[in-house]
Structure formats: C-alpha cells, structure tokens
Design an enzyme around this catalytic site. Sequence first.
Site, PDB file in Angstrom:
ATOM      1  N   PHE A 234       0.859  -1.187   0.000  1.00 16.42           N
ATOM      2  CA  PHE A 234       0.000   0.000   0.000  1.00 16.42           C
ATOM      3  C   PHE A 234       0.890   1.231   0.000  1.00 16.42           C
ATOM      4  O   PHE A 234       1.706   1.419   0.899  1.00 16.42           O
ATOM      5  CB  PHE A 234      -0.915   0.050   1.220  1.00 16.42           C
ATOM      6  CG  PHE A 234      -1.850   1.225   1.198  1.00 16.42           C
ATOM      7  CD1 PHE A 234      -3.080   1.152   0.584  1.00 16.42           C
ATOM      8  CD2 PHE A 234      -1.478   2.438   1.770  1.00 16.42           C
ATOM      9  CE1 PHE A 234      -3.936   2.251   0.537  1.00 16.42           C
ATOM     10  CE2 PHE A 234      -2.319   3.540   1.733  1.00 16.42           C
ATOM     11  CZ  PHE A 234      -3.552   3.444   1.110  1.00 16.42           C
ATOM     12  N   ASP A 340       9.168   3.299   1.694  1.00 17.14           N
ATOM     13  CA  ASP A 340       7.946   3.979   2.141  1.00 17.14           C
ATOM     14  C   ASP A 340       7.809   3.789   3.646  1.00 17.14           C
ATOM     15  O   ASP A 340       7.379   2.736   4.125  1.00 17.14           O
ATOM     16  CB  ASP A 340       6.748   3.377   1.394  1.00 17.14           C
ATOM     17  CG  ASP A 340       5.418   4.001   1.797  1.00 17.14           C
ATOM     18  OD1 ASP A 340       5.372   4.715   2.821  1.00 17.14           O
ATOM     19  OD2 ASP A 340       4.418   3.763   1.091  1.00 17.14           O
ATOM     20  N   LYS A 371       2.216  10.634   8.307  1.00 20.29           N
ATOM     21  CA  LYS A 371       1.536  10.135   9.497  1.00 20.29           C
ATOM     22  C   LYS A 371       2.059  10.714  10.809  1.00 20.29           C
ATOM     23  O   LYS A 371       1.826  11.873  11.101  1.00 20.29           O
ATOM     24  CB  LYS A 371       1.534   8.606   9.492  1.00 20.29           C
ATOM     25  CG  LYS A 371       0.555   8.015   8.446  1.00 20.29           C
ATOM     26  CD  LYS A 371       0.306   6.568   8.650  1.00 20.29           C
ATOM     27  CE  LYS A 371      -0.700   6.015   7.633  1.00 20.29           C
ATOM     28  NZ  LYS A 371      -2.080   6.373   7.918  1.00 20.29           N
ATOM     29  N   THR A 396       1.354  24.392  -5.769  1.00 19.83           N
ATOM     30  CA  THR A 396       1.203  25.681  -5.091  1.00 19.83           C
ATOM     31  C   THR A 396       1.882  25.671  -3.724  1.00 19.83           C
ATOM     32  O   THR A 396       2.676  26.551  -3.399  1.00 19.83           O
ATOM     33  CB  THR A 396      -0.287  26.036  -4.925  1.00 19.83           C
ATOM     34  OG1 THR A 396      -0.886  26.161  -6.212  1.00 19.83           O
ATOM     35  CG2 THR A 396      -0.445  27.346  -4.160  1.00 19.83           C
TER      36      THR A 396
END
Length: 516
Positions: A234, A340, A371, A396
């Site tokens: 994931f 990750d 997280k 942005t």
Amino acid sequence: MGIISHRHASRLPVRSLIVNALKRSATTTAFHSTAPVDPIPSTNASQSLAAHYFPTEPELPRLLTSFPGPSSVEKLKSLDNIYDTQAAYMLCDYQNSIGNYICDADQNLYLDVYAQIASIALGYNNPVLTAAAQSPEMIDALVNRPALGNFPSTLWEPILRDGILSAAPKGLDKVWTSMSGSDANECAYKAAFMYHRAKQRGNSDFSYLERQTAMENTSPGSPDLAILSFEKAFHGRLFGSLSTTRSSPIHKIDIPAFHWPKAPFPALKYPLDQHETENRAEEDRCLTALETILHEWKSRISAVVVEPIQAEGGDNHATPYFFQQLRKLTKLHSVLLIVDEVQTGVAATGTFWAHEQWNLDTPPDMVTFSKKFQAAGYFYGDNELRPNLPFRQFNTWCGDPSKAIIAREIVKEVRAHNLVARTSQVGQYLYEQLEQLQSTFPQLMQNLRGKDRGTFIAWDATDLQTRNKILKDMKGVGVNIGGCGAYSVRLRPALVFEKKHADVFLDALEFVLKQS
C-alpha cells in the site's frame, strides 16, 4: 462474565468497566488541559511520561452508551448529507480527548490503540504541541501560508533543519515536503523518473520531439517507465501511488492505472525465529522472481518501492536479509530504491526509522514519510535527484510550514524523553503478554507478529467476520482498535502508550476473546 487479570490485581478489572457501561453512570468531565508543561528529563523509563503530559488522563475507558452511541449515529447521519461518512466508525470530540484516550460525540472515552491510523505521535491534546500551535511562529505559518516553491519564508530553513532534517535517515541530508503520504510517494516517483531520463539523456536538452509528444501523453516525451512494487503493498490512492498499491481491490476498482509490474512479497511463517529455514527459502523465491522481472523490463524500471512492514496489506514482515538482497539487486540493475516509511516511521518500531534495522551497506535513495510526523515528504541524498529545472517538481504549496513546526516539536519530544527506547520496551512487554493470550486462544489469535518491532504488532483472526466482530466488541468495552489485510488485527498506539495502558488493553482483549 468479567475477569480479574493478574495484570490488574489491585485495580478496577474489565468487569467493572462493563458494569459501569451498563449503568451509564460515569461523569462527563472534560479531561484535557492546555496548561504549559514543564520540561523534565525523561530518560528514566520508570517515569510515566503520559502522567506528566496528561495528569488528568483516566485510568480506564469511560462508557456511557453502547457503541456506536446515539449522538454519534444521529450526527453522522446529518453530516452524511454534505460529506461522505460511509467509512466513519464514530464521530469524535477531539476537545475532550486526552492522551491515549479518544472521546466520541456521546462522551465515551476509548483507549485508542489505532491513533488516527497510526498518525498520533504524542497523544491527544498534548500540551507541548498545543503550545506550538499557539505560538506566533504558528500563527504566521497559518495566516500567511506561503507557496513554498516560489516564496519560502525566512523561517523555512531553520524549521526544516531543526525539525524534519534533524531526524533524516543516515546518508539522506535533503528533503522535499509534500501534502500527504500518497503525495510524498507520488513526488518520489516523479523524482525517480526525472533522474532516470536525465541519466539516459546525458547533458542534452529536451528534444523537440520530447516536448511535442509530452503534450500528447506519448513516448518519448511521456516515456514507458515504471515503478515496481510488491504484492499486498500500500503506497496511497493518488494515480501514481495507486498504481503501486496492491493491498485491496476496493482501492483500485474503476480507476485507470499505469501498467507497472509487481513482485511477490515474502509470505513468512511466524514466529520468525522458529521458521528460519522455510522463511529463507520463501525470501529467496521472491528475490529470484524480482530479479526475473528486472531482467524482463530491462531499463524501463526507474525505482522499486517497498514498505519495511506491509501495514495496510496485513502487517507482512520480511527479514533484514531480504531487504539487504533487495538493495543489492537495485544497485546491480541501476534501479533506485524508495522506502515507504509513511506508517512505520517516527519511532513506532523500536528505531526512529524501521529500515535502520536492515543494516544496509548503502542507504536507500529516497525515504518517504508522513503520518506520525504530521508533515509529509521524502528524504534524499543525491543532488541528481533534484530536477534540473524549476517547476518540474512543484505545486502551489509544496508542503505546509504549520505541519513542519509540529514535526519539529515531535522530534524534540521523542529525543528529550527517549521515546524510541520507551516504545521498544513497552512493545516487548505487550508482545510477551499477547503471546500468552495467543496460547490461550489459538483459534482466535494466530500468527502474532512484530516481535522486537516496538508496538507495531499484529495478529490474524480466524476469518474476516471474526476479525470484524473482535474490533466491534473491543469498542464495546472501551478500546478503539483497527484491522488490516484480509483479517488481521493491528496495534498502532501513540508513542506515549505505556505499560499501564497496555494492561487496560490486554484485559479488554482477554475479556472479548473469552466472550467470542
């Protein structure tokens, strides 16, 4: 019906918790305090840091209603008229949440071992973070939010150096900030692709053909490159990250995806130390399959992305050997390695970054985070991973200074109070107690895993229906807990989760398992 555990011989057992819930007799006093907290040296693990931060944190959950409570149900129904609440478990009152306890709209207080899907580092309404949120520096970051790519603040460098970068993995001394874990991975993938093509192009400028075909989404301007991920991985739900996510069909159905390869991830047997021979064979099988894919795709794979522990996919582990060999393969095939650490990072696994436990000869090329850090982005070390021209890695906001300020304070507290070691010690105790429960309830608890990985612990239930019932029944006795994978239960408490909280959790779990 209830139990009096050896863990709570002198305290209210879970039976009392259930009785109190049925009587609906608890008070509704708000527990949290925003008073400044005095700094204390906290290297002594015998001192309760939670008690220091949260002197009015309760000893047990407080249950006034069944789960979900009537107010939660009613207000979620109203909210659903304007905001999709299909995935909502409860409506929360964060003002009255405190420390390791989350409060719902009915003023029930649950011991929270899920912590906003592993995102709360220092507990609810932590006074240090509250003070940071009320500082002039934070007001400036919120009221005058900068477009960081074009107009970074004079404060941006010290905020990064004193916070996020001070916790950078070894060998990675630069950072690019982003908006979420998915976005962090997405930006890392873009960096990998641009790096890959720059290596192929050499010192040449973009060709006319590249410029033209890029606007048509065709090669060579839009090249046929890929990120390789693993089965059950994931990495997020944006378009690039979703193409590397393999944990559940519900995340992916109806969404167009890049046709990128996946490799098998080791399906290990637990406990790991009792199945070393079988697990080594399984890891070698997966490594062989990975190398075959790298050969088949030749020079089209720009990076391999991997989680230290496949969290959403079921808390699937691999040994340091697997990751060491993975790193060797990526180096051999000139493929970048992206780790990750969105869910595993920031002290939860017994080291600040979970991949530290691999003992790699060379660091990963990029490490993504979010997280528990509140801020998001990726670390890197090689200057060539920075695009050669402006506006190629850009949006942005390019991150959020307000979240980076919170990340800085989290890092400071982790260090000041030795939270890596504390979490490791609590995790060891928790794992040992869960081993005893697994031996008592072998049909309900299987494949306990996460030994020596802090509080990053999980186990399998018998099936999906049983797992979901356990999760619901745990909320019914005052513990907020989550699942992962096909039918696993996972623990993701805050870093201020201590032995006393573990005892409450363990008694609640034992009670629920006895009733199952």
